[in-house]
Motif scaffolding. Sequence first.
Motif, PDB file in Angstrom:
ATOM      1  N   ARG A  85       0.834  -1.203   0.000  1.00  0.00           N
ATOM      2  CA  ARG A  85       0.000   0.000   0.000  1.00  0.00           C
ATOM      3  C   ARG A  85       0.868   1.252   0.000  1.00  0.00           C
ATOM      4  N   LEU A  86       1.938   1.240   0.799  1.00  0.00           N
ATOM      5  CA  LEU A  86       2.838   2.391   0.866  1.00  0.00           C
ATOM      6  C   LEU A  86       3.525   2.618  -0.475  1.00  0.00           C
ATOM      7  N   LYS A  87       3.952   1.536  -1.120  1.00  0.00           N
ATOM      8  CA  LYS A  87       4.611   1.646  -2.424  1.00  0.00           C
ATOM      9  C   LYS A  87       3.639   2.217  -3.455  1.00  0.00           C
ATOM     10  N   ASP A  88       2.409   1.734  -3.453  1.00  0.00           N
ATOM     11  CA  ASP A  88       1.417   2.238  -4.405  1.00  0.00           C
ATOM     12  C   ASP A  88       1.149   3.723  -4.181  1.00  0.00           C
ATOM     13  N   ARG A  89       1.084   4.127  -2.929  1.00  0.00           N
ATOM     14  CA  ARG A  89       0.858   5.550  -2.635  1.00  0.00           C
ATOM     15  C   ARG A  89       2.050   6.391  -3.062  1.00  0.00           C
ATOM     16  N   ALA A  90       3.276   5.876  -2.844  1.00  0.00           N
ATOM     17  CA  ALA A  90       4.477   6.627  -3.227  1.00  0.00           C
ATOM     18  C   ALA A  90       4.559   6.770  -4.741  1.00  0.00           C
ATOM     19  N   VAL A  91       4.228   5.707  -5.466  1.00  0.00           N
ATOM     20  CA  VAL A  91       4.264   5.771  -6.928  1.00  0.00           C
ATOM     21  C   VAL A  91       3.211   6.756  -7.422  1.00  0.00           C
ATOM     22  N   GLY A  92       2.034   6.711  -6.824  1.00  0.00           N
ATOM     23  CA  GLY A  92       0.990   7.657  -7.207  1.00  0.00           C
ATOM     24  C   GLY A  92       1.402   9.090  -6.926  1.00  0.00           C
ATOM     25  N   PHE A  93       2.037   9.311  -5.789  1.00  0.00           N
ATOM     26  CA  PHE A  93       2.505  10.654  -5.441  1.00  0.00           C
ATOM     27  C   PHE A  93       3.560  11.125  -6.438  1.00  0.00           C
ATOM     28  N   ALA A  94       4.507  10.251  -6.789  1.00  0.00           N
ATOM     29  CA  ALA A  94       5.556  10.628  -7.740  1.00  0.00           C
ATOM     30  C   ALA A  94       4.962  10.966  -9.102  1.00  0.00           C
ATOM     31  N   LEU A  95       3.971  10.200  -9.535  1.00  0.00           N
ATOM     32  CA  LEU A  95       3.340  10.495 -10.825  1.00  0.00           C
ATOM     33  C   LEU A  95       2.577  11.818 -10.777  1.00  0.00           C
ATOM     34  N   ASP A  96       1.921  12.091  -9.654  1.00  0.00           N
ATOM     35  CA  ASP A  96       1.231  13.373  -9.508  1.00  0.00           C
ATOM     36  C   ASP A  96       2.214  14.538  -9.540  1.00  0.00           C
ATOM     37  N   VAL A  97       3.339  14.381  -8.853  1.00  0.00           N
ATOM     38  CA  VAL A  97       4.357  15.440  -8.847  1.00  0.00           C
ATOM     39  C   VAL A  97       4.886  15.669 -10.255  1.00  0.00           C
ATOM     40  N   ARG A  98       5.147  14.586 -10.982  1.00  0.00           N
ATOM     41  CA  ARG A  98       5.677  14.715 -12.341  1.00  0.00           C
ATOM     42  C   ARG A  98       4.670  15.416 -13.255  1.00  0.00           C
ATOM     43  N   ASP A  99       3.397  15.037 -13.150  1.00  0.00           N
ATOM     44  CA  ASP A  99       2.374  15.676 -13.983  1.00  0.00           C
ATOM     45  C   ASP A  99       2.231  17.161 -13.656  1.00  0.00           C
ATOM     46  N   ASN A 100       2.189  17.473 -12.367  1.00  0.00           N
ATOM     47  CA  ASN A 100       2.050  18.874 -11.972  1.00  0.00           C
ATOM     48  C   ASN A 100       3.278  19.694 -12.343  1.00  0.00           C
ATOM     49  N   MET A 101       4.460  19.067 -12.281  1.00  0.00           N
ATOM     50  CA  MET A 101       5.687  19.761 -12.663  1.00  0.00           C
ATOM     51  C   MET A 101       5.659  20.100 -14.161  1.00  0.00           C
ATOM     52  N   ALA A 102       5.215  19.144 -14.982  1.00  0.00           N
ATOM     53  CA  ALA A 102       5.136  19.403 -16.423  1.00  0.00           C
ATOM     54  C   ALA A 102       4.105  20.483 -16.724  1.00  0.00           C
ATOM     55  N   GLN A 103       2.992  20.446 -15.999  1.00  0.00           N
ATOM     56  CA  GLN A 103       1.959  21.467 -16.191  1.00  0.00           C
ATOM     57  C   GLN A 103       2.476  22.857 -15.811  1.00  0.00           C
ATOM     58  N   ARG A 104       3.170  22.946 -14.677  1.00  0.00           N
ATOM     59  CA  ARG A 104       3.703  24.243 -14.226  1.00  0.00           C
ATOM     60  C   ARG A 104       4.787  24.738 -15.177  1.00  0.00           C
ATOM     61  N   GLU A 105       5.603  23.835 -15.690  1.00  0.00           N
ATOM     62  CA  GLU A 105       6.638  24.230 -16.643  1.00  0.00           C
ATOM     63  C   GLU A 105       6.008  24.791 -17.913  1.00  0.00           C
ATOM     64  N   ALA A 106       4.917  24.167 -18.362  1.00  0.00           N
ATOM     65  CA  ALA A 106       4.224  24.672 -19.544  1.00  0.00           C
ATOM     66  C   ALA A 106       3.625  26.048 -19.262  1.00  0.00           C
ATOM     67  N   GLU A 107       3.067  26.245 -18.069  1.00  0.00           N
ATOM     68  CA  GLU A 107       2.515  27.554 -17.713  1.00  0.00           C
ATOM     69  C   GLU A 107       3.598  28.623 -17.704  1.00  0.00           C
ATOM     70  N   LEU A 108       4.754  28.301 -17.112  1.00  0.00           N
ATOM     71  CA  LEU A 108       5.845  29.274 -17.065  1.00  0.00           C
ATOM     72  C   LEU A 108       6.402  29.558 -18.454  1.00  0.00           C
ATOM     73  N   THR A 109       6.484  28.532 -19.289  1.00  0.00           N
ATOM     74  CA  THR A 109       6.967  28.722 -20.652  1.00  0.00           C
ATOM     75  C   THR A 109       6.044  29.658 -21.417  1.00  0.00           C
ATOM     76  N   ASP A 110       4.732  29.458 -21.263  1.00  0.00           N
ATOM     77  CA  ASP A 110       3.780  30.342 -21.934  1.00  0.00           C
ATOM     78  C   ASP A 110       3.847  31.764 -21.374  1.00  0.00           C
ATOM     79  N   ALA A 111       3.980  31.875 -20.049  1.00  0.00           N
ATOM     80  CA  ALA A 111       4.018  33.204 -19.429  1.00  0.00           C
ATOM     81  C   ALA A 111       5.268  33.977 -19.831  1.00  0.00           C
ATOM     82  N   LEU A 112       6.389  33.313 -19.985  1.00  0.00           N
ATOM     83  CA  LEU A 112       7.638  33.985 -20.333  1.00  0.00           C
ATOM     84  C   LEU A 112       7.855  34.068 -21.838  1.00  0.00           C
ATOM     85  N   GLY A 113       7.037  33.388 -22.616  1.00  0.00           N
ATOM     86  CA  GLY A 113       7.167  33.442 -24.066  1.00  0.00           C
ATOM     87  C   GLY A 113       8.358  32.661 -24.582  1.00  0.00           C
ATOM     88  N   ILE A 114       8.726  31.641 -23.912  1.00  0.00           N
ATOM     89  CA  ILE A 114       9.852  30.800 -24.344  1.00  0.00           C
ATOM     90  C   ILE A 114       9.262  29.573 -25.025  1.00  0.00           C
TER      91      ILE A 114
END
Length: 116
Positions: free
Chosen positions: A48-77
Amino acid sequence: MFRRTFWFTTGVAAGVWATTKVNRKLKQLTPEHLAATAANKALDAGHRLKDRAVGFALDVRDNMAQREAELTDALGIDAAPELPAPRRHAALENRNQPKYLEATTYSDPNNRNEDH
């Protein structure tokens, strides 16, 4: 007579049921069974702990990619940056023939071929 037989049969059934129940509980309280139960619970908790950790890591990765896209659009890069051409360097230098010769302005004291 039927009353006595009924109550006798009911008592025997209750005794067999109680004996079976007690024997099952005693078997569950043996050290081997307790150790196996604890190991199974630990494995389940680990999964259960492993499944939660994997889910957390995937959520972090998705949110990181989303935030990077937002910053790229905001800065015009939008385009990849221009990188300079790679430079070539000699892996080894010839130490017998230096690249740059230094002009000497002094005379060698050990050189006897000088004009005195």
